[in-house]
Write a protein that holds these residues in place. Sequence first.
Motif, PDB file in Angstrom:
ATOM      1  N   TYR A   1       0.816  -1.206   0.000  1.00 29.13           N
ATOM      2  CA  TYR A   1       0.000   0.000   0.000  1.00 29.13           C
ATOM      3  C   TYR A   1       0.856   1.266   0.000  1.00 29.13           C
ATOM      4  O   TYR A   1       0.361   2.344  -0.297  1.00 29.13           O
ATOM      5  CB  TYR A   1      -0.929   0.014   1.219  1.00 29.13           C
TER       6      TYR A   1
ATOM      7  N   ARG B   1       2.703   1.074  -3.882  1.00 32.90           N
ATOM      8  CA  ARG B   1       1.713   0.831  -4.932  1.00 32.90           C
ATOM      9  C   ARG B   1       2.358   0.344  -6.231  1.00 32.90           C
ATOM     10  O   ARG B   1       2.310   1.027  -7.258  1.00 32.90           O
ATOM     11  CB  ARG B   1       0.920   2.109  -5.189  1.00 32.90           C
TER      12      ARG B   1
ATOM     13  N   GLU C   1      -7.946  -1.504  -5.750  1.00 34.81           N
ATOM     14  CA  GLU C   1      -7.366  -1.176  -4.447  1.00 34.81           C
ATOM     15  C   GLU C   1      -8.456  -0.826  -3.440  1.00 34.81           C
ATOM     16  O   GLU C   1      -8.349  -1.145  -2.256  1.00 34.81           O
ATOM     17  CB  GLU C   1      -6.395  -0.004  -4.584  1.00 34.81           C
TER      18      GLU C   1
ATOM     19  N   PRO D   1     -10.593  -4.852  -2.935  1.00 38.68           N
ATOM     20  CA  PRO D   1      -9.799  -6.011  -3.355  1.00 38.68           C
ATOM     21  C   PRO D   1     -10.522  -7.353  -3.224  1.00 38.68           C
ATOM     22  O   PRO D   1     -10.142  -8.324  -3.870  1.00 38.68           O
ATOM     23  CB  PRO D   1      -8.576  -5.952  -2.429  1.00 38.68           C
TER      24      PRO D   1
ATOM     25  N   ARG E   1      -5.956 -11.567  -6.409  1.00 35.57           N
ATOM     26  CA  ARG E   1      -5.974 -10.767  -5.188  1.00 35.57           C
ATOM     27  C   ARG E   1      -6.880 -11.419  -4.146  1.00 35.57           C
ATOM     28  O   ARG E   1      -6.530 -11.472  -2.954  1.00 35.57           O
ATOM     29  CB  ARG E   1      -6.466  -9.343  -5.489  1.00 35.57           C
TER      30      ARG E   1
END
Length: 360
Positions: A69, A72, A92, A95, A133
């Motif tokens: 985070y 990125r 983002e 997710p 993810r």
Amino acid sequence: MLFERPSDDILYDALLARDAAYEGFAWVAVKTTGIFCRLTCPARKPKRENTIFYETIAGCLEAGFRPCYRCRPMLKFGETDPVVTKLLAALEDEPLRRWNEDDVVSLGLDPSTARRAFKRQFGMSFLEIARLRRMGKAAETLQQGASVIDAQLDAGFESDSGFRSAIARLFGTAPAGMRDKTLLKADWLETPIGPMLAVADQHCLHLLEFAERRALPAEIRKLQTCTGSGIVMGRHAPIDQIEMELKTYFAGEDLGFSTRLAGHGSPFQRRVWEALRAIPVGTVRTYGSVAAELALPSSTRAIAGANGANQIAIVIPCHRVMGADGSLTGYGGGLWRKRWLLEHERRMAGNVMGDLVRQR
């Protein structure tokens, strides 16, 4: 030579120096945190032994790591394409969402254009990245001790088939350094009381546990350490054998288990486990009675410890041992499963007695 990938040592030095010259050549994944970063990430640097370097972002995602985070890495890499930037920003924010093409359209984007843009940047589509993810998040949830169904739902999987491929990360990947090592294989077995994980080599079964057991990740790491082996998803013959024997057991037939078991544990633990296997179906023992049968009347607590160290559920029937007051006491697979197994075996034993009476 100009086109060869830099060595991991060179990449680690570049990570420490935050050397922008290597930007885009590799990404670093951190095993202790489960994230991957750009080599120029300003975050605190991990130890060398906790790093893995990948040539592509796809490789990081496929291994179950999630983007940092702070630096990125995905947004940075795709910022030249507004389609990629917009979709990655949306990912983002959500997710764990089960993204589909309608969601892409709702953002004012053409799915075909988005697919080509992501293939060009990452070698896979946006929907594939979104799924990876979720899978990575599922593996993380499970490693923190959550139940399988909780982890599955957290990751947004409606079925467990896709989810289970995600937690292959529990075993790690088989790096080049393991080519000369024996590989254990692991696979999921369906049972009426939830999935079980079986791990075996070509000759014997090393582990059979309910997937929701909190200690499962630690047991896997312990197994890898004591055997010096890697673990990959797949099957050796003992897994097929124990699957058939479990199906027979859950169908109510008491034919026993003949799958060969690996000889883990101390001599004392193995002695206790043999005593557990001698307990007939449909009956129970206390820790004290097991200790007495082994001529170790003062070793009740040690018996309980060996019982808890068992990594071959059902086959080594630690569920048949009760507290001195008749209470169920602890069971790694959950007390509700212990109660279910005892009731199942009570009925199983009753059916056998009924058959004997009828034969007379």
